[in-house]
Design a protein around this motif. Structure first.
Motif, short mmCIF file in Angstrom:
data_model
loop_
_atom_site.label_atom_id
_atom_site.label_comp_id
_atom_site.label_asym_id
_atom_site.label_seq_id
_atom_site.Cartn_x
_atom_site.Cartn_y
_atom_site.Cartn_z
N ASP A 48 51.02 71.39 44.37
CA ASP A 48 51.44 71.20 42.98
C ASP A 48 52.86 71.71 42.75
N LEU A 49 53.30 72.59 43.66
CA LEU A 49 54.65 73.15 43.53
C LEU A 49 55.03 73.81 44.86
N THR A 50 56.35 73.78 45.16
CA THR A 50 56.85 74.49 46.35
C THR A 50 57.92 75.49 45.94
N ILE A 51 57.81 76.69 46.51
CA ILE A 51 58.85 77.71 46.36
C ILE A 51 59.61 77.72 47.68
N LEU A 52 60.91 77.40 47.62
CA LEU A 52 61.65 77.12 48.84
C LEU A 52 62.87 78.02 48.99
N PRO A 76 57.31 69.56 41.77
CA PRO A 76 58.36 70.52 41.42
C PRO A 76 58.72 71.46 42.58
N VAL A 77 60.03 71.70 42.73
CA VAL A 77 60.51 72.63 43.76
C VAL A 77 61.36 73.70 43.08
N LEU A 78 60.99 74.94 43.38
CA LEU A 78 61.71 76.10 42.86
C LEU A 78 62.44 76.73 44.04
N ASP A 98 64.08 71.63 41.00
CA ASP A 98 63.83 71.61 39.56
C ASP A 98 64.30 72.88 38.87
N ASP A 99 64.37 73.95 39.63
CA ASP A 99 64.81 75.23 39.05
C ASP A 99 65.12 76.16 40.22
N ALA A 116 56.07 77.09 33.78
CA ALA A 116 56.85 76.12 33.01
C ALA A 116 57.05 74.83 33.80
N LEU A 117 57.35 74.96 35.08
CA LEU A 117 57.58 73.76 35.91
C LEU A 117 56.31 72.93 36.04
N ILE A 118 55.19 73.61 36.23
CA ILE A 118 53.94 72.88 36.39
C ILE A 118 53.57 72.19 35.08
#
Ligand code: CA
Length: 226
Positions: A48-52, A76-78, A98-99, A116-118
């Motif tokens: 659902d989201l990646t922290i990179l 979304p990618v943070l 995305d942020d 917020a991104l999700i």
């Protein structure tokens, strides 16, 4: 079933800190320490989201991101960047991040950005937990009982979200404390008991119960309709 997050970070201490904090918030977390593995996982798995992180062994974060967006994945990618790397931040955003969050950061801030991104990416189709006639909309922060919105405080919502996301498992008072006031001092001795007892009243009519497990915590279970 919690939302799935992939953390790609080669600093093991930071990766551990992020993953244990996010698990406490109810996310399902995978951790990878190099870009090539991340690229592989992002090809085959659904997150659902990646922290990179940007600086990674074998394949840097920019390339991972570029390859992800080339596959037209909208997840979304943070991006995690160092304080003085303005160029990295701009490049990351240009490649479709995305942020970004600047290291070092507070875990509470990270979680707020993630939420917020999700929320943004889910749009109208927000993730929901449904048990015993009760629907908890995680993104809209709303609980419905057979179509009727329940009037819950933020802390009551937090308790219910934590218990519903771990339905059928015992949740300790410490876990609830951490969820309601992450990193802060513990709440007053009986605060959680008070939230739970108010919740029990407010969810009257739902086919579920919140049981007290003496000396430990609480267990939310679906109850068969009488
Ligand atoms: Ca790094």
């Amino acid at each position: 079933m919690g939302l799935r997050i992939l953390i790609v970070e080669d600093d093991a201490v930071l990766a551990d800190g992020m993953s244990s904090a996010l698990r406490k918030y109810g996310y399902v977390v995978d951790c990878l320490a190099d870009g090539a593995h991340a690229d592989q996982a992002l090809t085959t798995e659904d997150y659902d989201l990646t922290i990179l992180d940007i600086g990674l062994p074998r394949m840097d974060g920019f390339e991972v991101l570029q390859r992800l967006r080339a596959r037209r994945k909208k997840m979304p990618v943070l991006v995690l960047t160092a304080r003085d790397e303005l160029a990295d931040r701009i490049k990351g955003l240009n490649l479709g991040a995305d942020d970004y969050v600047i290291k070092p950061f507070e875990l509470t801030e990270l979680e707020a950005r993630i939420r917020a991104l999700i929320r943004r990416s889910m749009g109208e189709a927000s993730p929901a937990l449904e048990i015993g006639g009760l629907t908890l909309d995680m993104a809209a922060r709303r609980v419905l009982l057979e179509g009727r919105t329940l009037d819950l405080t933020a802390r009551e919502f937090g308790v219910l979200e934590t218990l519903m996301s771990r339905a059928g498992r015992v949740v300790s008072k410490e876990q609830l404390n951490e969820r309601l006031a992450p990193g802060a001092e513990d709440l007053a001795e009986n605060a959680i008991e008070v939230y739970v007892s108010r919740l029990r009243k407010k969810i009257t009519g739902a086919d579920l119960s919140i049981r007290t497990v003496r000396g430990f915590g609480y267990l939310l279970e679906a109850t068969p309709r009488a």
